[in-house]
Design an enzyme around this catalytic site. Structure first.
Site, PDB file in Angstrom:
ATOM      1  N   ASN A 194       9.243  41.874  74.032  1.00 56.15           N
ATOM      2  CA  ASN A 194       7.880  41.335  74.006  1.00 56.15           C
ATOM      3  C   ASN A 194       6.831  42.334  74.495  1.00 56.15           C
ATOM      4  OD1 ASN A 194       8.817  38.980  72.935  1.00 56.15           O
ATOM      5  ND2 ASN A 194       8.815  37.835  74.858  1.00 56.15           N
ATOM      6  N   ARG A 216       6.666  36.952  63.207  1.00 57.36           N
ATOM      7  CA  ARG A 216       5.309  36.542  63.534  1.00 57.36           C
ATOM      8  C   ARG A 216       4.482  37.652  64.185  1.00 57.36           C
ATOM      9  NH1 ARG A 216       3.663  31.362  63.624  1.00 57.36           N
ATOM     10  NH2 ARG A 216       5.752  30.775  62.980  1.00 57.36           N
ATOM     11  N   CYS A 227      10.303  32.594  64.508  1.00 55.71           N
ATOM     12  CA  CYS A 227      11.060  31.431  65.004  1.00 55.71           C
ATOM     13  C   CYS A 227      10.391  30.129  64.558  1.00 55.71           C
ATOM     14  CB  CYS A 227      11.094  31.417  66.538  1.00 55.71           C
ATOM     15  SG  CYS A 227      12.136  32.651  67.290  1.00 55.71           S
ATOM     16  N   VAL A 284      -2.647  31.457  63.967  1.00 53.38           N
ATOM     17  CA  VAL A 284      -3.245  32.781  64.189  1.00 53.38           C
ATOM     18  C   VAL A 284      -4.758  32.672  64.373  1.00 53.38           C
ATOM     19  CG1 VAL A 284      -1.431  34.000  62.934  1.00 53.38           C
ATOM     20  CG2 VAL A 284      -3.454  33.218  61.704  1.00 53.38           C
ATOM     21  N   LEU A 302      -6.645  32.045  66.894  1.00 53.59           N
ATOM     22  CA  LEU A 302      -7.219  32.703  68.076  1.00 53.59           C
ATOM     23  C   LEU A 302      -7.361  34.211  67.855  1.00 53.59           C
ATOM     24  CD1 LEU A 302      -5.214  30.785  70.829  1.00 53.59           C
ATOM     25  CD2 LEU A 302      -7.657  30.557  70.377  1.00 53.59           C
ATOM     26  N   LYS A 328      -7.798  28.895  74.670  1.00 53.07           N
ATOM     27  CA  LYS A 328      -6.608  28.616  75.472  1.00 53.07           C
ATOM     28  C   LYS A 328      -5.887  29.929  75.715  1.00 53.07           C
ATOM     29  CE  LYS A 328      -3.424  27.456  71.744  1.00 53.07           C
ATOM     30  NZ  LYS A 328      -2.512  26.505  71.174  1.00 53.07           N
ATOM     31  N   VAL A 329      -5.012  29.928  76.706  1.00 52.08           N
ATOM     32  CA  VAL A 329      -4.300  31.156  77.055  1.00 52.08           C
ATOM     33  C   VAL A 329      -3.320  31.489  75.939  1.00 52.08           C
ATOM     34  CG1 VAL A 329      -2.759  32.251  78.714  1.00 52.08           C
ATOM     35  CG2 VAL A 329      -4.516  30.669  79.507  1.00 52.08           C
ATOM     36  N   ASP A 385      10.161  31.073  77.557  1.00 53.71           N
ATOM     37  CA  ASP A 385      11.321  31.765  76.987  1.00 53.71           C
ATOM     38  C   ASP A 385      12.580  31.637  77.843  1.00 53.71           C
ATOM     39  OD1 ASP A 385      10.053  32.530  74.687  1.00 53.71           O
ATOM     40  OD2 ASP A 385       9.790  34.632  75.244  1.00 53.71           O
ATOM     41  N   ILE A 423       4.117  24.787  76.601  1.00 52.11           N
ATOM     42  CA  ILE A 423       3.608  25.923  75.820  1.00 52.11           C
ATOM     43  C   ILE A 423       3.763  25.683  74.320  1.00 52.11           C
ATOM     44  CG2 ILE A 423       3.711  28.426  75.467  1.00 52.11           C
ATOM     45  CD1 ILE A 423       2.879  27.779  78.281  1.00 52.11           C
TER      46      ILE A 423
END
Length: 420
Positions: A23, A92, A116, A123, A125, A161-162, A306, A328
């Site tokens: 990541n 993604r 996933c 997308v 944001l 949003k985060v 995760d 999340i």
């Protein structure tokens, strides 16, 4: 398709060396498109998603070489600005090509992404962030097309949003924008900090990464450099859980304990003895069963989504009852029905799973649905009575480097069965 065949009733103990973080490696590879000179990235894991990214960057005209854990990226001669569907559909993260392309070349297009099957990860944001920096965005024929006359312009952006993904997109694009960009309500994940540190190595001026307010002073160009990707906190957590559910003892080497505070706190609550050094973590269960724990996933520094599937498994073999709330992603309990087939006892209510611990799971044929879910099924197979077959393990290859080799080193009886 390949499968894992796992013989159970194993206490997992030993040492494991942690790989570079997927990541962090992915956004850093895409951010290398911003550099006009060659870049060397170290500690890059060998994963399916990394291979796909390298293919995609090559298709754009980037020169790329792999040498063991290092990837050499030279984006000086990029001459294509479209990331096509056949590469994007499996991953993604491809949306991260868009910001660097439009920031450096004034144009970019990316097919709407895949990856996933975890609920809705829109997308929008990313798109609104780039629009606020002055990009014109069109959605045509399944592609997101971005363009700008001249340079992007710095902006004050308050995120609705985060979002880790959108924070990366805006931060990367803003490095070459004219003026200063401030991102409010930015994601605080260690992988964001790593991406910012990488960009700063190349000459970017980013401050505040790791807080909810990131400031980027635009520069006209980025040069080259050498950068080492941070260790994978999710892989680390997965192997810690492997020992915790099997009564074992594990030492994770070449990791970063400071990125795992929430996970380590919950493992201690479950009864594990944990010690940490600068770059290692040891967990000792001393043969005990874990105690069930209750938590909710949250953006960093909260409990990482995760790690939710692995901790669901821990709760399902623990003493007592634990409740997990997923805040999340929607639809992120797809591993639970598979674990129920192995004898687990759980109830799913909306975004919450209630786990009633059982003493023993039984081997079964189960199917991986996403990356972290598949890891939990493999770990379940390691401790279940009898043999477990895990199907569709291409998910696991997207995010874990040689998981079967690392588990074998801890005593697991696991083999990869080649598919037709």
């Amino acid at each position: 398709m390949d499968k894992f065949r796992v013989q159970g009733r194993t206490r997992l103990s030993g040492e494991v060396t942690i790989s570079g973080a997927k990541n962090a490696a992915l956004p850093i590879l895409f951010a290398a498109l911003l550099a006009e000179e060659p870049v060397e990235l170290q500690n890059v894991p060998k994963l399916k998603d990394i291979d796909t990214t390298i293919k995609l960057l090559s298709q754009l005209g980037t020169k790329i070489e792999r040498n063991n854990g290092s990837v050499f990226v030279d984006a000086s001669a990029v001459n294509e600005f479209c990331a096509p569907y056949d590469l994007v559909k499996t991953m993604r993260a491809s949306i991260w090509a868009l910001g660097p392309l439009v920031a450096r070349f004034g144009q970019g297009q990316v097919s709407l992404p895949g990856g996933c099957a975890i609920g809705a990860r829109p997308v929008d944001l990313h798109i609104t962030g780039l629009e606020q920096l002055g990009a014109e965005i069109k959605l045509e024929e399944g592609y997101v097309k971005a363009s700008v006359n001249g340079r992007l312009k710095g902006a004050h952006i308050v995120m609705d949003k985060v979002s880790v993904g959108a924070t990366v997109t805006i931060m990367s694009a803003a490095t070459l924008a004219e003026g200063t960009t401030v991102i409010e309500n930015a994601a605080r994940e260690p992988e964001i900090v790593d991406t910012a540190n990488f960009l700063n190595t190349l000459g970017a001026k980013i401050s505040g990464a790791g807080t909810d307010r990131i400031t980027i002073e635009g520069v006209t160009r980025l040069g080259g450099g050498v950068y080492r990707v941070l260790p994978d906190r999710i892989e680390t957590g997965t192997f810690l859980v492997a020992a915790a559910i099997s009564g074992g003892k594990v030492v994770c080497r070449q990791t970063r304990p400071d990125t795992l505070d929430a996970v380590l706190a919950k493992l201690r609550e479950a009864g594990a003895d944990i010690e940490v050094g600068d770059d290692w973590i040891s967990l000792d269960m001393q043969g005990k069963r874990p105690k069930a724990i209750t938590f909710r996933t949250a953006p960093h520094p909260g409990f990482p989504t995760d790690m939710q599937a692995q901790f669901s498994l821990l709760n399902l073999v623990a003493e007592g009852t634990g409740v997990i709330t997923e805040t999340i992603f929607e639809n992120r309990f797809m591993h639970v029905p598979e674990l129920i087939r192995m004898g687990a006892h759980a109830e799913i209510e909306s975004n919450t799973v209630i786990c009633y611990g059982v003493e023993q799971l039984s081997g079964a044929q189960v199917m991986a649905t996403d990356l972290r879910a598949s890891a939990s099924l493999v770990l379940a197979g390691c401790i279940a009575e009898g043999v477990t077959i895990v199907d569709r393990i291409y998910h696991i290859d997207r995010g874990y480097e040689r998981i079967e080799d690392k588990l074998r080193a801890l005593g697991a009886k696991i083999e990869r069965v080649k598919g037709e």
